[in-house]
Each structure stands twice: as structure tokens, then as C-alpha cells.
Write a protein that holds these residues in place. Sequence first.
Motif, short mmCIF file in Angstrom:
data_model
loop_
_atom_site.label_atom_id
_atom_site.label_comp_id
_atom_site.label_asym_id
_atom_site.label_seq_id
_atom_site.Cartn_x
_atom_site.Cartn_y
_atom_site.Cartn_z
N ASP A 47 3.29 0.42 -3.09
CA ASP A 47 2.96 1.99 -2.98
C ASP A 47 2.21 1.71 -1.83
O ASP A 47 1.12 0.90 -1.65
N GLN A 48 2.69 2.47 -0.72
CA GLN A 48 1.82 2.22 0.44
C GLN A 48 2.09 3.79 1.06
O GLN A 48 2.82 4.39 0.96
N TRP A 49 0.86 4.00 2.10
CA TRP A 49 1.03 5.24 2.86
C TRP A 49 0.63 5.03 4.36
O TRP A 49 -0.61 4.22 4.59
N HIS A 50 1.39 5.48 5.19
CA HIS A 50 0.96 5.22 6.57
C HIS A 50 0.66 6.68 7.33
O HIS A 50 1.51 7.84 6.80
N PHE A 51 -0.13 6.72 7.91
CA PHE A 51 -0.41 8.11 9.00
C PHE A 51 0.74 8.51 9.81
O PHE A 51 1.51 7.60 9.98
N ASP A 52 0.97 9.58 10.20
CA ASP A 52 2.30 9.98 11.08
C ASP A 52 2.23 8.98 12.06
O ASP A 52 3.10 8.74 12.79
N ASP A 53 1.05 8.41 12.75
CA ASP A 53 0.83 7.67 13.96
C ASP A 53 1.54 6.07 13.38
O ASP A 53 1.30 5.30 14.34
N GLY A 54 1.83 6.16 12.10
CA GLY A 54 2.26 4.52 11.64
C GLY A 54 0.95 3.46 11.24
O GLY A 54 1.37 2.77 10.64
N ILE A 55 -0.20 4.17 11.22
CA ILE A 55 -1.26 3.25 10.85
C ILE A 55 -1.43 3.30 9.39
O ILE A 55 -1.27 4.39 8.79
N LEU A 56 -1.44 2.13 8.94
CA LEU A 56 -1.68 1.95 7.36
C LEU A 56 -2.86 2.66 6.85
O LEU A 56 -4.03 2.25 7.31
N LEU A 57 -2.84 3.44 6.02
CA LEU A 57 -4.27 4.01 4.90
C LEU A 57 -4.34 3.13 4.03
O LEU A 57 -5.33 2.56 3.70
N TYR A 58 -3.16 2.66 3.05
CA TYR A 58 -3.43 1.83 1.89
C TYR A 58 -2.02 1.40 1.45
O TYR A 58 -1.24 1.75 2.04
N SER A 59 -2.04 0.05 0.90
CA SER A 59 -1.12 -0.76 0.19
C SER A 59 -1.34 -1.33 -0.89
O SER A 59 -2.53 -1.95 -1.10
N PHE A 60 -0.51 -1.12 -2.08
CA PHE A 60 -0.86 -1.60 -3.31
C PHE A 60 0.25 -2.40 -3.94
O PHE A 60 1.46 -1.82 -3.88
N VAL A 61 0.15 -3.54 -4.44
CA VAL A 61 1.06 -4.28 -4.84
C VAL A 61 1.13 -4.20 -6.50
O VAL A 61 0.00 -4.38 -7.04
N TYR A 62 2.21 -3.87 -7.05
CA TYR A 62 2.08 -3.68 -8.69
C TYR A 62 3.01 -4.69 -9.22
O TYR A 62 4.21 -5.10 -8.81
N LYS A 63 2.42 -4.97 -10.41
CA LYS A 63 3.06 -6.01 -11.20
C LYS A 63 3.04 -5.59 -12.72
O LYS A 63 1.83 -5.19 -13.32
N ARG A 69 -2.58 -6.38 -6.20
CA ARG A 69 -3.41 -6.70 -4.82
C ARG A 69 -3.26 -5.42 -4.07
O ARG A 69 -2.37 -4.62 -4.49
N GLY A 70 -4.23 -5.00 -3.47
CA GLY A 70 -4.31 -3.94 -2.85
C GLY A 70 -5.09 -4.09 -1.39
O GLY A 70 -6.09 -4.94 -1.47
N LYS A 71 -4.89 -3.10 -0.57
CA LYS A 71 -5.66 -2.86 0.77
C LYS A 71 -5.82 -1.44 1.04
O LYS A 71 -4.67 -0.80 0.95
N TYR A 72 -7.11 -1.01 1.52
CA TYR A 72 -7.24 0.39 1.74
C TYR A 72 -8.17 0.41 2.87
O TYR A 72 -9.29 -0.37 2.89
N PHE A 73 -7.96 1.33 3.74
CA PHE A 73 -8.98 1.69 5.17
C PHE A 73 -9.50 3.12 4.87
O PHE A 73 -8.81 3.95 4.22
N ASN A 74 -10.55 3.20 5.30
CA ASN A 74 -11.21 4.40 5.37
C ASN A 74 -11.04 5.09 7.04
O ASN A 74 -10.94 4.29 7.82
N ARG A 75 -10.41 6.23 7.17
CA ARG A 75 -10.41 6.87 8.44
C ARG A 75 -11.30 7.88 8.66
O ARG A 75 -11.11 9.03 7.86
N PHE A 76 -12.19 7.65 9.64
CA PHE A 76 -13.22 8.91 9.80
C PHE A 76 -13.13 9.02 11.40
O PHE A 76 -13.52 8.13 12.27
N ARG A 77 -12.83 10.41 11.82
CA ARG A 77 -12.88 10.67 13.22
C ARG A 77 -12.15 9.42 14.20
O ARG A 77 -12.72 8.95 15.10
N GLU A 78 -10.77 9.18 13.70
CA GLU A 78 -10.00 8.29 14.35
C GLU A 78 -10.32 6.89 14.44
O GLU A 78 -9.91 5.93 14.98
N LYS A 79 -11.40 6.62 13.63
CA LYS A 79 -11.92 5.14 13.52
C LYS A 79 -11.45 4.81 12.05
O LYS A 79 -11.62 5.17 11.01
N TYR A 80 -11.19 3.56 12.09
CA TYR A 80 -10.71 2.72 10.82
C TYR A 80 -11.55 1.69 10.32
O TYR A 80 -11.98 0.89 11.35
N GLU A 81 -11.85 1.70 9.15
CA GLU A 81 -12.65 0.74 8.65
C GLU A 81 -12.00 0.16 7.32
O GLU A 81 -11.53 0.90 6.51
#
Length: 154
Positions: A47-63, A69-81
Motif C-alpha cells: 500500500d503506497q501513496w505518491h503525490f501528483d509530482d510522483g514523490i512518495l508519501l508512504y509505503s507499507f508492506v503487508y503479510k 515494513r513501512g516508510k513514511y515521510f512528512n511533507r511541510f511547505r514542499e520540504k520532505y522529512e
Amino acid sequence: LPISSKNLNNKKFKCYSDDGELCIKQNNGSVKYKGKFINGIMQDGTDQWHFDDGILLYSFVYKNGKIIRGKYFNRFREKYELIFDCQFNDSGARTDGYTTIFYSQNIIKYQGLIINGKYDGQGKSYSNKDSLKPVFSGIWEKGKMLEHISKQIV
């Protein structure tokens, strides 16, 4: 964490991958869900989500219906953390990898590596009043501070 469920009757974004797994795409064409579903709930897959510009917000692997396993970014004012990029145990707790832990919303407690759910490796800890300046930046082992590093690497 987001719950991976989707109304699979939405034919517009439904597809099947080359390996026969169900895929559901976002409006921008990137794959949102790919895997095995039971009653509309992700069992095995991604399960993953990309912003319209293609940048990943999150990705989760299910079993077996659980995030492993998971990866998550915070997006604030066009900055990613990066908030976390780690493995999860059966109860959903983060176990191994990089993580950010909060005292409360927007007040960071810890940023760094964890092993078996404990601070281990490079990391920074913060007071519960100010998450802009770390009170400790250095090496941790099994949840204990070992060596202070003056140069911030994490």
C-alpha cells in the motif's frame, strides 16, 4: 497508520499486474495498492501513496493482514522529512530501522536508529519542551546513551 482497504468495485482504477495480483491506481497513474485482498482489506502486498509530482508519501508492506515494513515521510511547505523507515512486529510496534518518536504532536522525543524496538545506533533525543535542539546526539546501545557526537550526522 492508514488502513489498507478499498472499495474494489471501483472499476476505473482497478487492474491486474503481470503476476495476477490486484492493483488499484491513483489518479496520477501510480499504483496505490498491489497485492492480495480479502473482503477489500489488504492481506499480502504493498500500500503506497505518491503525490501528483510522483514523490512518495508512504509505503507499507503487508503479510497476513499486518504491516511488516513501512516508510513514511512528512511533507511541510514542499520540504520532505523521513519520519520512519523500519520493520514492525506482530503487534504493530516499530522494531528495526530508522524512526521518529514523539512526546506529543510536533514535539519530537527521539530520531534515529532502533533495534528490537530500542534506541540503538546513531540517534538524537530531545526534551519534551523543545524539539529543535537535541539534548543528546550520539551513539545509543540497547536504549542507553553511549557516546556523544558533537557533529550532527543523523
